[in-house]
Scaffold this motif. Sequence first.
Motif, mmCIF file in Angstrom:
data_model
loop_
_atom_site.group_PDB
_atom_site.id
_atom_site.type_symbol
_atom_site.label_atom_id
_atom_site.label_comp_id
_atom_site.label_asym_id
_atom_site.label_seq_id
_atom_site.Cartn_x
_atom_site.Cartn_y
_atom_site.Cartn_z
ATOM 1 N N CYS A 1 36.014 62.159 29.561
ATOM 2 C CA CYS A 1 37.479 62.080 29.700
ATOM 3 C C CYS A 1 38.114 61.688 28.364
ATOM 4 C CB CYS A 1 37.848 61.046 30.769
ATOM 5 S SG CYS A 1 37.526 59.343 30.264
ATOM 6 N N ALA A 2 39.444 61.675 28.334
ATOM 7 C CA ALA A 2 40.148 61.243 27.125
ATOM 8 C C ALA A 2 39.971 59.738 26.937
ATOM 9 C CB ALA A 2 41.638 61.572 27.260
ATOM 10 N N GLU A 3 39.878 59.304 25.686
ATOM 11 C CA GLU A 3 39.631 57.878 25.430
ATOM 12 C C GLU A 3 40.748 56.994 25.968
ATOM 13 O OE1 GLU A 3 38.711 57.385 21.275
ATOM 14 O OE2 GLU A 3 37.119 58.895 21.415
ATOM 15 N N ASP A 4 41.981 57.481 25.928
ATOM 16 C CA ASP A 4 43.077 56.602 26.358
ATOM 17 C C ASP A 4 43.147 56.449 27.880
ATOM 18 O OD1 ASP A 4 44.088 59.021 27.081
ATOM 19 O OD2 ASP A 4 45.827 58.972 25.752
ATOM 20 N N TRP A 5 42.283 57.179 28.609
ATOM 21 C CA TRP A 5 42.212 56.998 30.068
ATOM 22 C C TRP A 5 41.442 55.723 30.427
ATOM 23 C CZ3 TRP A 5 38.585 56.892 34.081
ATOM 24 C CH2 TRP A 5 39.115 57.069 35.374
ATOM 25 N N ILE A 6 40.588 55.277 29.511
ATOM 26 C CA ILE A 6 39.777 54.079 29.746
ATOM 27 C C ILE A 6 40.640 52.830 29.545
ATOM 28 C CG2 ILE A 6 37.751 52.766 28.956
ATOM 29 C CD1 ILE A 6 36.967 55.486 30.089
ATOM 30 N N GLY A 7 40.634 51.942 30.523
ATOM 31 C CA GLY A 7 41.375 50.693 30.393
ATOM 32 C C GLY A 7 40.531 49.630 29.702
ATOM 33 N N ILE A 8 41.217 48.620 29.167
ATOM 34 C CA ILE A 8 40.533 47.487 28.532
ATOM 35 C C ILE A 8 41.111 46.196 29.116
ATOM 36 C CG2 ILE A 8 40.176 46.211 26.366
ATOM 37 C CD1 ILE A 8 38.679 48.814 26.263
ATOM 38 N N ALA A 9 40.202 45.303 29.515
ATOM 39 C CA ALA A 9 40.631 43.975 29.977
ATOM 40 C C ALA A 9 40.642 43.046 28.768
ATOM 41 C CB ALA A 9 39.664 43.455 31.035
ATOM 42 N N GLY A 10 41.824 42.591 28.380
ATOM 43 C CA GLY A 10 41.954 41.762 27.185
ATOM 44 C C GLY A 10 41.696 40.288 27.475
ATOM 45 N N GLN A 11 41.342 39.549 26.434
ATOM 46 C CA GLN A 11 41.128 38.107 26.606
ATOM 47 C C GLN A 11 42.427 37.387 26.987
ATOM 48 O OE1 GLN A 11 37.983 35.862 26.175
ATOM 49 N NE2 GLN A 11 39.541 35.259 27.626
ATOM 50 N N ASP A 12 43.517 37.735 26.346
ATOM 51 C CA ASP A 12 44.779 37.033 26.600
ATOM 52 C C ASP A 12 45.624 37.696 27.679
ATOM 53 O OD1 ASP A 12 44.183 35.171 24.623
ATOM 54 O OD2 ASP A 12 44.971 36.502 23.059
ATOM 55 N N ASP A 13 45.578 39.022 27.715
ATOM 56 C CA ASP A 13 46.505 39.708 28.615
ATOM 57 C C ASP A 13 45.827 40.355 29.819
ATOM 58 O OD1 ASP A 13 45.252 41.397 26.926
ATOM 59 O OD2 ASP A 13 47.033 42.506 26.284
ATOM 60 N N GLY A 14 44.478 40.316 29.895
ATOM 61 C CA GLY A 14 43.806 40.944 31.053
ATOM 62 C C GLY A 14 44.235 42.382 31.200
ATOM 63 N N PHE A 15 44.642 42.751 32.429
ATOM 64 C CA PHE A 15 45.326 44.029 32.621
ATOM 65 C C PHE A 15 46.217 43.901 33.857
ATOM 66 C CE2 PHE A 15 41.095 44.542 34.569
ATOM 67 C CZ PHE A 15 41.411 44.918 35.865
ATOM 68 N N ALA A 16 47.225 44.773 33.915
ATOM 69 C CA ALA A 16 48.227 44.703 34.986
ATOM 70 C C ALA A 16 47.666 45.300 36.282
ATOM 71 C CB ALA A 16 49.479 45.446 34.548
ATOM 72 N N TRP A 17 48.395 45.110 37.362
ATOM 73 C CA TRP A 17 47.969 45.617 38.680
ATOM 74 C C TRP A 17 47.632 47.102 38.639
ATOM 75 C CZ3 TRP A 17 46.631 42.278 42.186
ATOM 76 C CH2 TRP A 17 47.278 41.061 42.320
ATOM 77 N N ARG A 18 46.549 47.460 39.285
ATOM 78 C CA ARG A 18 46.191 48.855 39.547
ATOM 79 C C ARG A 18 45.864 48.955 41.023
ATOM 80 N NH1 ARG A 18 43.148 51.759 34.903
ATOM 81 N NH2 ARG A 18 44.014 50.780 33.045
ATOM 82 N N SER A 19 46.051 50.144 41.603
ATOM 83 C CA SER A 19 45.824 50.306 43.050
ATOM 84 C C SER A 19 44.844 51.414 43.348
ATOM 85 C CB SER A 19 47.153 50.653 43.743
ATOM 86 O OG SER A 19 48.051 49.604 43.568
#
Length: 257
Positions: free
Chosen positions: A238-256
């Motif tokens: 897939c495209a690289e920008d489809w992959i999410g990253i969990a950050g140390q400070d910001d984690g990641f926002a809600w996904r469903s």
Amino acid sequence: MLRFASLGSGSSGNCLMAEASGTVVMLDCGLTLTETERRLARLGLEPSRISAILLTHEHGEHADGALGFAAAHGVTVYLTHGTLAAMKADGRAIDGVRTALVNGRQAFFVDGVQVLPYTVPHDAREPVQYVLSDGAAKLGVLTDVGIPTPHLERNLSGLEALVLECNYDRDMLWAGGYPRWLKERIAGPFGHLDNRDSERLLGALDRSRLKHVIGAHLSQQNNRPDLVRQALARALGCAEDWIGIAGQDDGFAWRSI
Ligand SMILES: [Zn+2]
Ligand SMILES: [Zn+2]
């Protein structure tokens, strides 16, 4: 529907939230009480909504905030017998906190959330990781694991969402400034997954239902988000920008899912 979000992920603290059928559970709590409350507010969650804290293992960046949060908000902590024993041996203040024991082979419910624990190779007393479900869609979480195994592949196949450890880049780890014993611990069979391990594991799974893949527990010294995206995108085609990253400070926002 099941939704999930992260308050932060990495060697300085891990905490993931999941909600299904009106039940909210917290998976690991490795941030201070104040920081956990502050980040929950960022997600629009009141601490009183949380029904359980599920612990994976006793390492500080997963467990350090759990007992304080549980005591402050009257939340039950779910953990294996070994994790409980390790926390008691460390002298952590478990008295007055409600606990429930997790068997690494037995699924259970916390109200509307189905919890499927599975055992993993890691240098803790009795570590587990979890698949969470609303009864239909499944979210798998895997961090803190030394090597991919067939047992992991079975547990993580056919999921709708996967939060997957990508702890380090092998070249960065070995070229970096960590002492040799620590490099060997991290890279060993009871340490952590590197980008290549995670790429291989992801490639071996049944991915037919996957809608979300998020790289997690990245080392700030020994990894970079762009390397994680490259590795996981290779496994998925897939495209690289489809992959999410969990950050140390910001984690990641809600996904469903
Ligand atoms: Zn960890
Ligand atoms: Zn650990």
